[in-house]
Design an enzyme around this catalytic site. Sequence first.
Site, PDB file in Angstrom:
ATOM      1  N   ARG A 174      23.088  56.907   8.532  1.00  0.00           N
ATOM      2  CA  ARG A 174      24.061  55.805   9.119  1.00  0.00           C
ATOM      3  C   ARG A 174      25.489  55.670   8.442  1.00  0.00           C
ATOM      4  O   ARG A 174      25.271  55.540   7.096  1.00  0.00           O
ATOM      5  CB  ARG A 174      23.285  54.501   9.319  1.00  0.00           C
ATOM      6  CG  ARG A 174      24.165  53.403   9.537  1.00  0.00           C
ATOM      7  CD  ARG A 174      23.622  52.127   9.738  1.00  0.00           C
ATOM      8  NE  ARG A 174      22.772  51.919  11.105  1.00  0.00           N
ATOM      9  CZ  ARG A 174      22.420  50.976  11.528  1.00  0.00           C
ATOM     10  NH1 ARG A 174      22.588  49.700  11.250  1.00  0.00           N
ATOM     11  NH2 ARG A 174      21.719  51.008  12.616  1.00  0.00           N
ATOM     12  N   HIS A 227      24.338  55.751  18.706  1.00  0.00           N
ATOM     13  CA  HIS A 227      22.838  55.327  18.147  1.00  0.00           C
ATOM     14  C   HIS A 227      21.850  55.672  18.839  1.00  0.00           C
ATOM     15  O   HIS A 227      21.115  54.845  19.610  1.00  0.00           O
ATOM     16  CB  HIS A 227      23.093  53.987  17.909  1.00  0.00           C
ATOM     17  CG  HIS A 227      22.129  53.080  17.227  1.00  0.00           C
ATOM     18  ND1 HIS A 227      21.088  54.006  16.480  1.00  0.00           N
ATOM     19  CD2 HIS A 227      22.090  51.830  16.692  1.00  0.00           C
ATOM     20  CE1 HIS A 227      20.343  53.058  15.782  1.00  0.00           C
ATOM     21  NE2 HIS A 227      21.029  51.847  15.766  1.00  0.00           N
ATOM     22  N   LYS A 247      31.701  55.946  -6.937  1.00  0.00           N
ATOM     23  CA  LYS A 247      32.419  56.797  -7.956  1.00  0.00           C
ATOM     24  C   LYS A 247      33.531  57.767  -7.393  1.00  0.00           C
ATOM     25  O   LYS A 247      34.123  58.474  -8.175  1.00  0.00           O
ATOM     26  CB  LYS A 247      31.705  57.337  -8.908  1.00  0.00           C
ATOM     27  CG  LYS A 247      30.743  56.793  -9.779  1.00  0.00           C
ATOM     28  CD  LYS A 247      29.679  57.261 -10.593  1.00  0.00           C
ATOM     29  CE  LYS A 247      28.762  56.594 -11.321  1.00  0.00           C
ATOM     30  NZ  LYS A 247      27.742  57.723 -11.987  1.00  0.00           N
ATOM     31  N   ARG A 306      16.434  46.632  10.641  1.00  0.00           N
ATOM     32  CA  ARG A 306      15.407  47.068  11.262  1.00  0.00           C
ATOM     33  C   ARG A 306      15.483  48.707  11.565  1.00  0.00           C
ATOM     34  O   ARG A 306      14.224  49.428  11.583  1.00  0.00           O
ATOM     35  CB  ARG A 306      15.234  46.585  12.625  1.00  0.00           C
ATOM     36  CG  ARG A 306      16.182  46.839  13.647  1.00  0.00           C
ATOM     37  CD  ARG A 306      16.599  45.452  14.428  1.00  0.00           C
ATOM     38  NE  ARG A 306      17.474  44.670  13.542  1.00  0.00           N
ATOM     39  CZ  ARG A 306      17.305  43.050  13.641  1.00  0.00           C
ATOM     40  NH1 ARG A 306      16.629  42.417  14.226  1.00  0.00           N
ATOM     41  NH2 ARG A 306      18.204  42.775  12.882  1.00  0.00           N
ATOM     42  N   THR A 307      16.433  49.450  11.621  1.00  0.00           N
ATOM     43  CA  THR A 307      16.661  50.755  11.723  1.00  0.00           C
ATOM     44  C   THR A 307      16.212  51.532  10.344  1.00  0.00           C
ATOM     45  O   THR A 307      15.265  52.463  10.606  1.00  0.00           O
ATOM     46  CB  THR A 307      18.233  51.246  12.206  1.00  0.00           C
ATOM     47  OG1 THR A 307      18.516  50.641  13.123  1.00  0.00           O
ATOM     48  CG2 THR A 307      18.055  52.602  12.400  1.00  0.00           C
TER      49      THR A 307
HETATM   50  C1  NCD Z   1      22.994  47.833  16.030  1.00  0.00           C
HETATM   51  C2  NCD Z   1      23.658  48.816  15.118  1.00  0.00           C
HETATM   52  O1  NCD Z   1      23.579  48.909  14.092  1.00  0.00           O
HETATM   53  O2  NCD Z   1      24.695  49.387  15.699  1.00  0.00           O
HETATM   54  N1  NCD Z   1      21.767  47.311  15.332  1.00  0.00           N
HETATM   55  C3  NCD Z   1      20.566  48.107  15.224  1.00  0.00           C
HETATM   56  O3  NCD Z   1      20.644  49.271  14.958  1.00  0.00           O
HETATM   57  N2  NCD Z   1      19.287  47.472  15.490  1.00  0.00           N
HETATM   58  C4  NCD Z   1      23.603  46.904  16.947  1.00  0.00           C
HETATM   59  C5  NCD Z   1      24.374  45.807  15.945  1.00  0.00           C
HETATM   60  O4  NCD Z   1      24.581  46.052  14.757  1.00  0.00           O
HETATM   61  O5  NCD Z   1      24.815  44.834  16.676  1.00  0.00           O
END
Ligand code: NCD
Length: 318
Positions: free
Chosen positions: A108, A136, A86, A58-59
């Site tokens: 990320r 986050h 690599k 989703r992110t």
């Molecule tokens: C979270 C994450 O990646 O930190 N998920 C997200 O971004 N929707 C929480 C998780 O992975 O549990």
Amino acid sequence: MTFRAKHLLGIEPLHPTEITTLLDLADSYAEHNRRGIAHRDVLAGLTQINMFFENSTRTQASFELAGKRLGADVMNMGMQASSVKKGETLIDTALTLNAMRPDLLVVRHPHSGAVDLLAQKVNCAVLNAGDGKHEHPTQALLDALTIRRAKGRLHRLSIAICGDIAHSRVARSNIMLLGKMENRIRLIAPPTLMPSGVADFGVEVFENMEEGLKDVDVVMMLRLQKERMDGGFIPSEREYFHRYGLDAAKLAHAKPDAIVMHPGPMNRGVEIDGNIADDINRSVIQEQVEMGVAVRMAAMDLLAQNLRAARGPQEVMV
Ligand code: NCD
């Protein structure tokens, strides 16, 4: 309007008025998204690169959609297939991308602090889409917007954050944001999943769900993050669900109109009963996903305004 930040690396450096500015803009984007009103001029001529060194559904999807709705040229780097495999270092990858002159870089990374480091090496606005156990920020902002819309305010609420707090960047960012907005925060977890030094956060700590959930307005559940566990933190998933999984009996201790949240991905039957997650009278989990797009649109809009102001009009590519 006040939003001075150059990057969105975490909630920690944000002032409450910057949070409110961002949420107000996101709220209007949420309404416009529902009515199908486009704003393709906002990021027109800007390039957004999404670099996800860790899995995401989703992110990543909502950052991509947010950029496209605002008219940016969006590129997703498949980090699995990139030169990272690599042996290229994070900094070299960043410098290579920087030479392509992106305007917005969404990152990320599995290591805490990696996104801050990268932001020091590039000339564009950097957005942290989750770094290790650290922060986050867009998740906390979308959670805040969801709460504000459901409860009509974002202060003086009693909010329980439950489960694997020790491994959760979502919990860290939420504790900071909800604390800055003057809410009462309760953390509920088994001792093995409670971070050390948690008392410094100005929160109340509980080991027992029934006690911790008493009269709260918001119940925020967290996923058991097994990918960050290097040993046995729980006796078994069955036992964990029995003691810490959110079901109707435990939820009955919260206020009758308490909302249920989860950042996803969910483990049904481990941290949450599927019936609670699907209960449209209590669960705002789908609204969280919807607000995710609006919050990311607002964040990129504000950062792009600051970027354009810093660069001066002649430097913007159109
Ligand atoms: C979270 C994450 O990646 O930190 N998920 C997200 O971004 N929707 C929480 C998780 O992975 O549990």
